[in-house]
Write a protein that holds these residues in place. Structure first.
Motif, PDB file in Angstrom:
ATOM      1  N   ASN A 198       0.822  -1.212   0.000  1.00  0.00           N
ATOM      2  CA  ASN A 198       0.000   0.000   0.000  1.00  0.00           C
ATOM      3  C   ASN A 198       0.855   1.261   0.000  1.00  0.00           C
ATOM      4  O   ASN A 198       0.353   2.359   0.210  1.00  0.00           O
ATOM      5  N   GLY A 199       2.160   1.107  -0.200  1.00  0.00           N
ATOM      6  CA  GLY A 199       3.035   2.262  -0.368  1.00  0.00           C
ATOM      7  C   GLY A 199       3.692   2.769   0.903  1.00  0.00           C
ATOM      8  O   GLY A 199       4.398   3.780   0.858  1.00  0.00           O
ATOM      9  N   GLU A 200       3.462   2.113   2.010  1.00  0.00           N
ATOM     10  CA  GLU A 200       4.107   2.563   3.242  1.00  0.00           C
ATOM     11  C   GLU A 200       5.598   2.297   3.173  1.00  0.00           C
ATOM     12  O   GLU A 200       6.037   1.280   2.661  1.00  0.00           O
ATOM     13  N   LYS A 201       6.370   3.243   3.666  1.00  0.00           N
ATOM     14  CA  LYS A 201       7.822   3.049   3.712  1.00  0.00           C
ATOM     15  C   LYS A 201       8.148   2.097   4.852  1.00  0.00           C
ATOM     16  O   LYS A 201       7.636   2.223   5.954  1.00  0.00           O
ATOM     17  N   MET A 202       9.007   1.151   4.570  1.00  0.00           N
ATOM     18  CA  MET A 202       9.395   0.146   5.563  1.00  0.00           C
ATOM     19  C   MET A 202      10.898   0.170   5.730  1.00  0.00           C
ATOM     20  O   MET A 202      11.641   0.232   4.751  1.00  0.00           O
ATOM     21  N   GLU A 203      11.334   0.111   6.975  1.00  0.00           N
ATOM     22  CA  GLU A 203      12.763   0.043   7.225  1.00  0.00           C
ATOM     23  C   GLU A 203      12.997  -0.511   8.635  1.00  0.00           C
ATOM     24  O   GLU A 203      12.486   0.026   9.614  1.00  0.00           O
ATOM     25  N   GLY A 204      13.719  -1.593   8.703  1.00  0.00           N
ATOM     26  CA  GLY A 204      14.148  -2.135   9.992  1.00  0.00           C
ATOM     27  C   GLY A 204      13.059  -2.805  10.828  1.00  0.00           C
ATOM     28  O   GLY A 204      13.189  -2.873  12.047  1.00  0.00           O
ATOM     29  N   GLN A 205      11.999  -3.280  10.186  1.00  0.00           N
ATOM     30  CA  GLN A 205      10.958  -3.965  10.946  1.00  0.00           C
ATOM     31  C   GLN A 205      11.501  -5.267  11.530  1.00  0.00           C
ATOM     32  O   GLN A 205      12.293  -5.954  10.894  1.00  0.00           O
ATOM     33  N   VAL A 206      11.067  -5.562  12.717  1.00  0.00           N
ATOM     34  CA  VAL A 206      11.467  -6.799  13.381  1.00  0.00           C
ATOM     35  C   VAL A 206      10.202  -7.532  13.793  1.00  0.00           C
ATOM     36  O   VAL A 206       9.284  -6.943  14.369  1.00  0.00           O
ATOM     37  N   ILE A 207      10.156  -8.797  13.481  1.00  0.00           N
ATOM     38  CA  ILE A 207       9.024  -9.630  13.895  1.00  0.00           C
ATOM     39  C   ILE A 207       9.527 -10.559  14.985  1.00  0.00           C
ATOM     40  O   ILE A 207      10.419 -11.363  14.758  1.00  0.00           O
ATOM     41  N   SER A 208       8.970 -10.399  16.163  1.00  0.00           N
ATOM     42  CA  SER A 208       9.373 -11.227  17.303  1.00  0.00           C
ATOM     43  C   SER A 208       8.204 -12.092  17.734  1.00  0.00           C
ATOM     44  O   SER A 208       7.081 -11.610  17.871  1.00  0.00           O
ATOM     45  N   VAL A 209       8.486 -13.348  17.913  1.00  0.00           N
ATOM     46  CA  VAL A 209       7.504 -14.260  18.478  1.00  0.00           C
ATOM     47  C   VAL A 209       8.180 -14.999  19.622  1.00  0.00           C
ATOM     48  O   VAL A 209       9.397 -15.160  19.636  1.00  0.00           O
ATOM     49  N   PHE A 210       7.391 -15.415  20.578  1.00  0.00           N
ATOM     50  CA  PHE A 210       7.933 -16.053  21.759  1.00  0.00           C
ATOM     51  C   PHE A 210       7.414 -17.484  21.861  1.00  0.00           C
ATOM     52  O   PHE A 210       6.255 -17.746  21.551  1.00  0.00           O
ATOM     53  N   PRO A 211       8.257 -18.388  22.297  1.00  0.00           N
ATOM     54  CA  PRO A 211       7.831 -19.789  22.412  1.00  0.00           C
ATOM     55  C   PRO A 211       6.796 -19.958  23.511  1.00  0.00           C
ATOM     56  O   PRO A 211       6.807 -19.224  24.501  1.00  0.00           O
ATOM     57  N   THR A 212       5.899 -20.902  23.323  1.00  0.00           N
ATOM     58  CA  THR A 212       4.892 -21.194  24.344  1.00  0.00           C
ATOM     59  C   THR A 212       5.370 -22.261  25.313  1.00  0.00           C
ATOM     60  O   THR A 212       4.983 -22.261  26.463  1.00  0.00           O
ATOM     61  N   HIS A 213       6.212 -23.169  24.810  1.00  0.00           N
ATOM     62  CA  HIS A 213       6.707 -24.255  25.650  1.00  0.00           C
ATOM     63  C   HIS A 213       7.819 -24.989  24.904  1.00  0.00           C
ATOM     64  O   HIS A 213       8.034 -24.760  23.730  1.00  0.00           O
ATOM     65  N   VAL A 214       8.503 -25.822  25.618  1.00  0.00           N
ATOM     66  CA  VAL A 214       9.559 -26.624  25.028  1.00  0.00           C
ATOM     67  C   VAL A 214       8.988 -27.997  24.713  1.00  0.00           C
ATOM     68  O   VAL A 214       8.332 -28.610  25.553  1.00  0.00           O
ATOM     69  N   VAL A 215       9.224 -28.474  23.511  1.00  0.00           N
ATOM     70  CA  VAL A 215       8.782 -29.804  23.126  1.00  0.00           C
ATOM     71  C   VAL A 215       9.945 -30.753  23.354  1.00  0.00           C
ATOM     72  O   VAL A 215      10.987 -30.636  22.718  1.00  0.00           O
ATOM     73  N   ARG A 216       9.748 -31.667  24.283  1.00  0.00           N
ATOM     74  CA  ARG A 216      10.807 -32.621  24.605  1.00  0.00           C
ATOM     75  C   ARG A 216      10.657 -33.818  23.673  1.00  0.00           C
ATOM     76  O   ARG A 216       9.608 -34.425  23.591  1.00  0.00           O
TER      77      ARG A 216
END
Length: 152
Positions: free
Chosen positions: A17-35
């Motif tokens: 849509n024409g928005e200027k983008m620079e340096g975006q970071v997408i962070s997601v966090f784990p819900t649990h450890v799968v053993r």
């Protein structure tokens, strides 16, 4: 990863849509450890403890007694209890409960089973019983826990 996909699609939409983008970071966090079974090695050199812990893990959905666990070892009950306290810092039944709670939590996060279905798989007689059992250990109810983990 699903959440990261949605965030990426949102950024792509904004970029298209024409928005200027620079340096975006997408962070997601784990819900649990799968053993994984291949990495789930008990780092205990005591064969009796390994036998007891293996039995607990293999039969966690069943009603198991301390006596049944003791029979898996060459020790008497008192000796096994003492080893549990020395090595794990908890009693045999505390370990059974911990393993059961971990499995219930995993089922809440990784399956779409209803609370009733999970309760039935552990032979709990009613939902209130499993709810009290879980709340005592995790500090929140089953449905609360599932919702919390899905929103993380």
């Amino acid at each position: 990863t699903e959440e990261a996909g949605y965030k990426t699609a949102e950024l792509l939409h904004r970029l298209m849509n024409g928005e200027k983008m620079e340096g975006q970071v997408i962070s997601v966090f784990p819900t649990h450890v799968v053993r994984r079974h291949s990495t789930d090695i008990l780092a205990i050199k005591d064969d009796n403890m390994v036998a007891a812990l293996t039995f607990i893990r293999e039969h966690a959905k069943e009603r198991i007694s301390v006596e049944a666990i003791v029979k898996q070892t060459s020790l008497n009950r008192r000796s096994l209890e003492n080893r549990f306290k020395a090595i794990l810092g908890r009693t045999i039944m505390d370990e059974v409960k911990r393993v059961r709670i971990d499995i219930i939590a995993k089922m809440l996060v990784e399956t779409n089973m209803t609370v009733s279905e999970i309760a039935a798989s552990f032979n709990f007689t009613d939902i209130e019983h499993i709810s009290r059992y879980f709340r005592q250990a995790k500090g929140m109810g089953l449905k609360e826990y599932r919702k919390f983990q899905k929103n993380c």
